[in-house]
Design a protein around this motif. Structure first.
Motif, PDB file in Angstrom:
ATOM      1  N   LYS A   1      -2.922   6.201  21.650  1.00 22.53           N
ATOM      2  CA  LYS A   1      -4.140   6.652  22.321  1.00 22.53           C
ATOM      3  C   LYS A   1      -5.384   6.458  21.464  1.00 22.53           C
ATOM      4  N   TYR A   2      -5.242   6.595  20.159  1.00 24.46           N
ATOM      5  CA  TYR A   2      -6.404   6.561  19.273  1.00 24.46           C
ATOM      6  C   TYR A   2      -6.629   5.186  18.641  1.00 24.46           C
ATOM      7  N   ALA A   3      -5.998   4.154  19.225  1.00 21.58           N
ATOM      8  CA  ALA A   3      -6.201   2.762  18.806  1.00 21.58           C
ATOM      9  C   ALA A   3      -5.983   2.588  17.308  1.00 21.58           C
ATOM     10  N   VAL A   4      -4.874   3.108  16.820  1.00 21.54           N
ATOM     11  CA  VAL A   4      -4.564   3.003  15.396  1.00 21.54           C
ATOM     12  C   VAL A   4      -4.188   1.563  15.060  1.00 21.54           C
ATOM     13  N   ASN A   5      -4.861   1.010  14.066  1.00 20.04           N
ATOM     14  CA  ASN A   5      -4.576  -0.346  13.589  1.00 20.04           C
ATOM     15  C   ASN A   5      -4.264  -0.259  12.109  1.00 20.04           C
ATOM     16  N   PHE A   6      -3.035   0.130  11.816  1.00 16.34           N
ATOM     17  CA  PHE A   6      -2.625   0.355  10.434  1.00 16.34           C
ATOM     18  C   PHE A   6      -2.421  -0.974   9.718  1.00 16.34           C
ATOM     19  N   THR A   7      -3.159  -1.187   8.645  1.00 15.73           N
ATOM     20  CA  THR A   7      -3.058  -2.422   7.864  1.00 15.73           C
ATOM     21  C   THR A   7      -2.610  -2.155   6.431  1.00 15.73           C
ATOM     22  N   GLY A   8      -2.237  -0.918   6.156  1.00 15.65           N
ATOM     23  CA  GLY A   8      -1.805  -0.576   4.808  1.00 15.65           C
ATOM     24  C   GLY A   8      -0.420  -1.103   4.502  1.00 15.65           C
ATOM     25  N   THR A   9       0.012  -0.861   3.296  1.00 17.47           N
ATOM     26  CA  THR A   9       1.323  -1.315   2.831  1.00 17.47           C
ATOM     27  C   THR A   9       2.211  -0.112   2.563  1.00 17.47           C
ATOM     28  N   ARG A  10       3.379  -0.140   3.112  1.00 17.57           N
ATOM     29  CA  ARG A  10       4.308   0.964   2.875  1.00 17.57           C
ATOM     30  C   ARG A  10       4.891   0.862   1.476  1.00 17.57           C
ATOM     31  N   LYS A  11       5.062   2.021   0.859  1.00 16.01           N
ATOM     32  CA  LYS A  11       5.521   2.058  -0.514  1.00 16.01           C
ATOM     33  C   LYS A  11       6.957   1.551  -0.613  1.00 16.01           C
ATOM     34  N   ALA A  12       7.169   0.665  -1.571  1.00 14.70           N
ATOM     35  CA  ALA A  12       8.508   0.103  -1.757  1.00 14.70           C
ATOM     36  C   ALA A  12       9.465   1.127  -2.349  1.00 14.70           C
ATOM     37  N   LYS A  13       8.932   2.068  -3.097  1.00 16.83           N
ATOM     38  CA  LYS A  13       9.765   3.121  -3.672  1.00 16.83           C
ATOM     39  C   LYS A  13       9.116   4.478  -3.430  1.00 16.83           C
TER      40      LYS A  13
END
Length: 488
Positions: free
Chosen positions: A198-210
């Motif tokens: 609904k809030y037009a989230v455009n996540f471009t971050g990087t998920r932590k490998a550890k």
């Protein structure tokens, strides 16, 4: 002949029942699939909203969007006498659990420890998770014996009961919790919310490998989440009327610094905790929405320094924000969800709930009471950290009032004690201590990424597991006193 007729009647009844069951199953699947299709497409029509309500009950939907505490002390269950009759009846039903505890007084070979009998228990095979849970715990039922350690079996299994108290991991929140810990209903709702966006989230971050350490997580929160209120001059808050209504000092400048602070969750598990005196001993106490203190002082305390409210409390007349004396105490702070990438002007023109006129009205009638509007950028700064530190997709909705309140107090306090954000030994499906509504979603989350918020808070806890179990208490350091290693 009579026996033949009886047999024929039995067969007819059986086939009739099977036919009705098949028709019901087909009808249910058709409705369920239609609901999922509409939700994934993010339709905003009346049919979609009704289907959303049908997934979890309309009442639960209200609760998960921050409307839970808005009834305040005028709620029909906010009086002690009326409430306890309902609560005790509910608890009586709950405690008739499927776990059968049976002490074996006879000696066991090689052990003098008693045993208990358990039905349908489950064990996580995830090596990262020491979490051992029973089906009753997944339902949110209470287990009062702190020494039970359960193992999984499809059939009734004998389980050893340690004589010494052991704070086994399943009794406190497991910070490796994931969607696998949700029941099917909540897992479906969580996935639907993630798809709706609904809030037009455009996540471009990087998920932590550890997995980050506690110190690393604290540094992420301290350096990347900016707790700030709207100030006069922030576009579009530049007109003369806003100069009159917006406090001159920023929220974090006006409040504190405090040494010891308390955040009091509205969870039903705080009932009978007898934490009131301890909570009131803090320098500042934060509460949420319309959570009352009158009638519950022995469990939740009397003092209120800050009250964080959802914009719905101001926008909807049924919450009686302007007439309820509950809101006249302490400093008020309101927040409203904004689109993920929206600036203040875009949010001002299209708020989630149009609360601005109600805010002005309250400020005009109560000019001496501090009242702030939380800058919405904090919501998504916090959400980004949650998503980066979670292996799966979380709900694309703002974090809960609870987590935002915790971050606020960590900003203005040297130490913050949080009560019943992580459930204690009193864990229950009762959503809030002042009403009778029950649903596991209030603990595990559906609209808010509540489960993942609890994971984060558990990881940065500086207190003991025993305190979580016995008091539901988490102890967090203040950002002013915490130093990030190698950076400060």
């Amino acid at each position: 002949m009579a026996r033949r007729r009886l047999g024929t009647m039995r067969k007819a009844c059986f086939f009739t029942s099977v036919s009705i069951l098949c028709l019901y199953t087909v009808f249910y699947k058709m409705c369920y699939q239609k609901g999922n299709l509409l939700l994934r497409h993010g339709s905003n029509n009346t049919g979609t909203k009704q289907l959303q309500c049908n997934l979890m009950q309309c009442g639960v939907q209200e609760i998960l969007r921050g409307k839970e505490d808005a009834d305040g002390s005028n709620h029909e269950y906010a009086t002690r006498g009326t409430f306890w009759k309902t609560f005790e009846a509910a608890q009586k039903d709950q405690l008739s659990s499927e776990i059968i505890l049976k002490t074996n007084n006879s000696k066991i070979k090689g052990s003098s420890k008693p045993e208990i009998q358990s039905k349908k228990t489950t064990v996580s095979k995830d090596p990262l998770s020491a979490n051992v849970v029973t089906r009753d715990l997944s339902r949110g039922q209470q287990v009062t014996d702190p020494s039970i350690i359960s193992n999984t079996a499809a059939k009734p299994t004998k389980i050893k009961l340690a004589l010494k108290t052991q704070w086994s991991s399943w009794m406190i929140w497991n910070d490796d919790s994931s969607s696998n810990n949700l029941n099917r209903r909540l897992r479906t709702v969580k996935n639907n919310y993630a798809a709706m966006n609904k809030y037009a989230v455009n996540f471009t971050g990087t998920r932590k490998a550890k997995k980050l350490s506690s110190e690393e997580l604290l540094c992420e929160l301290k350096q990347r989440v900016q707790v700030a209120s709207i100030q006069f001059g922030d576009r579009p808050f530049t007109t003369p009327d806003w100069r009159e209504y917006i406090p001159k000092q920023n929220l974090t400048q006006a409040l504190g610094p405090f040494k010891m602070c308390a955040v009091v969750a509205s969870a039903g598990s705080i009932l009978r905790s007898k934490l009131g005196v301890e909570i009131d001993a803090h320098d500042a106490v934060l509460r949420f929405n319309g959570a009352p203190t009158i009638g519950f002082e022995s469990d939740v305390g009397r003092r209120t320094t800050i009250r964080l409210v959802n914009s719905q409390v101001l926008a909807r007349q049924d919450h009686k924000f302007h007439s309820n004396n509950l809101y006249r105490t302490g400093t008020l702070l309101v927040w409203d969800p904004a689109p993920y990438s929206a600036n203040l002007t875009e949010w001002f023109n299209h708020p989630d709930y149009n609360f601005f006129e109600s805010y002005k009205k309250y400020r005009g009638n109560n000019p001496s009471q501090p009242f702030y509007i939380l800058n919405p950028k904090m919501q998504w700064q916090l959400w980004n950290i949650l998503q980066e530190n979670t292996a799966e997709d979380i709900q694309r909705n703002p974090p809960s009032s609870g987590l935002m309140g915790i971050l606020l107090m960590m900003t203005i306090c040297d130490q913050t004690d949080v009560y019943e954000f992580l459930p204690s030994k009193r864990r229950t499906d009762l959503c809030h201590y002042y009403e009778k509504f029950q649903d596991q979603a209030c603990t595990m989350g559906a609209y808010h990424p509540l489960m993942f918020e609890k994971n984060l808070v558990k990881r940065i806890n500086r207190g003991s597991d025993k305190e979580i179990y016995s008091q539901g208490k988490v102890t967090l350091p203040g950002f002013r006193t915490f130093r990030c290693p190698n950076t400060e």
